[in-house]
Motif scaffolding. Structure first.
Motif, PDB file in Angstrom:
ATOM      1  N   LYS A  23     -84.042 -59.522 -30.619  1.00 24.59           N
ATOM      2  CA  LYS A  23     -83.387 -58.556 -31.490  1.00 24.59           C
ATOM      3  C   LYS A  23     -84.146 -57.236 -31.535  1.00 24.59           C
ATOM      4  O   LYS A  23     -83.639 -56.263 -32.057  1.00 24.59           O
ATOM      5  N   ASN A  56     -73.173 -55.886 -48.587  1.00 22.54           N
ATOM      6  CA  ASN A  56     -73.904 -56.973 -47.933  1.00 22.54           C
ATOM      7  C   ASN A  56     -73.528 -57.094 -46.465  1.00 22.54           C
ATOM      8  O   ASN A  56     -74.391 -57.292 -45.609  1.00 22.54           O
ATOM      9  N   SER A  57     -72.240 -56.969 -46.153  1.00 20.03           N
ATOM     10  CA  SER A  57     -71.798 -57.036 -44.757  1.00 20.03           C
ATOM     11  C   SER A  57     -72.368 -55.862 -43.968  1.00 20.03           C
ATOM     12  O   SER A  57     -72.824 -56.030 -42.834  1.00 20.03           O
ATOM     13  N   SER A  59     -75.092 -54.212 -44.619  1.00 20.84           N
ATOM     14  CA  SER A  59     -76.524 -54.467 -44.480  1.00 20.84           C
ATOM     15  C   SER A  59     -76.796 -55.474 -43.365  1.00 20.84           C
ATOM     16  O   SER A  59     -77.718 -55.291 -42.562  1.00 20.84           O
ATOM     17  N   ASP A  60     -75.990 -56.534 -43.293  1.00 20.23           N
ATOM     18  CA  ASP A  60     -76.140 -57.517 -42.219  1.00 20.23           C
ATOM     19  C   ASP A  60     -75.943 -56.865 -40.852  1.00 20.23           C
ATOM     20  O   ASP A  60     -76.665 -57.152 -39.900  1.00 20.23           O
ATOM     21  N   LYS A  61     -74.984 -55.985 -40.755  1.00 15.47           N
ATOM     22  CA  LYS A  61     -74.701 -55.326 -39.483  1.00 15.47           C
ATOM     23  C   LYS A  61     -75.822 -54.368 -39.092  1.00 15.47           C
ATOM     24  O   LYS A  61     -76.259 -54.354 -37.951  1.00 15.47           O
ATOM     25  N   ASN A  63     -78.852 -54.493 -39.977  1.00 10.96           N
ATOM     26  CA  ASN A  63     -80.091 -55.234 -39.736  1.00 10.96           C
ATOM     27  C   ASN A  63     -79.993 -56.177 -38.539  1.00 10.96           C
ATOM     28  O   ASN A  63     -80.883 -56.969 -38.285  1.00 10.96           O
ATOM     29  N   LYS A  65     -77.934 -58.704 -37.910  1.00 12.04           N
ATOM     30  CA  LYS A  65     -77.502 -60.085 -38.106  1.00 12.04           C
ATOM     31  C   LYS A  65     -76.079 -60.299 -37.619  1.00 12.04           C
ATOM     32  O   LYS A  65     -75.713 -61.396 -37.228  1.00 12.04           O
ATOM     33  N   ARG A  66     -75.269 -59.236 -37.672  1.00 11.14           N
ATOM     34  CA  ARG A  66     -73.882 -59.276 -37.201  1.00 11.14           C
ATOM     35  C   ARG A  66     -73.605 -57.978 -36.457  1.00 11.14           C
ATOM     36  O   ARG A  66     -74.159 -56.933 -36.804  1.00 11.14           O
TER      37      ARG A  66
END
Length: 93
Positions: A23, A56-57, A59-61, A63, A65-66
Motif C-alpha cells: 500500500k 467514514n467512507s 476517510s477509508d478511500k 487512507n 482501504k477502499r
C-alpha cells in the motif's frame, strides 16, 4: 517445529507488514490528494458531502482501504480544481 510454516502471531505481523509495503505506493499518491484538499481549504466533510458519501467512507478511500470509483475521482478533480496531470498522478498511479 518448522519456523517457515509457523502460524503463530509472528506470521500475522509479517502479513500486516507486507500489506503495508504494497500500500506504500498508494499512500504517496493519497498524500498528494490530502495536500490538494488542504491547498483548496477544504476538509474531509466537504469532500464527502460533494461526493454524496459518508465521511467514514471518504476517510477509508483516502487512507487506501477502499478505492475511489472513476466518477468519484472525476468529481474530486473538479471540486479540488486539479489539472489533468495532477489527477492522473493521484488516481491512476
Amino acid at each position: 517445529r518448522d519456523t517457515d510454516r509457523s502460524r503463530g502471531l509472528g506470521d500475522v505481523y509479517k502479513r500486516q507488514y507486507t500489506s503495508r509495503i504494497r500500500k506504500g505506493v498508494d499512500q504517496v499518491e493519497m498524500l498528494k490528494l490530502k495536500g490538494a484538499i488542504v491547498a483548496n481549504k477544504k476538509n474531509y466533510k466537504e469532500c464527502a458531502g460533494f461526493l454524496d458519501i459518508s465521511v467514514n467512507s471518504f476517510s477509508d478511500k483516502i487512507n487506501g482501504k477502499r478505492p475511489f470509483s472513476c466518477w468519484e475521482a472525476t468529481k474530486l478533480k473538479n471540486f479540488l480544481c486539479l489539472n489533468n496531470e495532477e489527477s492522473i498522478s493521484i488516481f491512476l498511479s
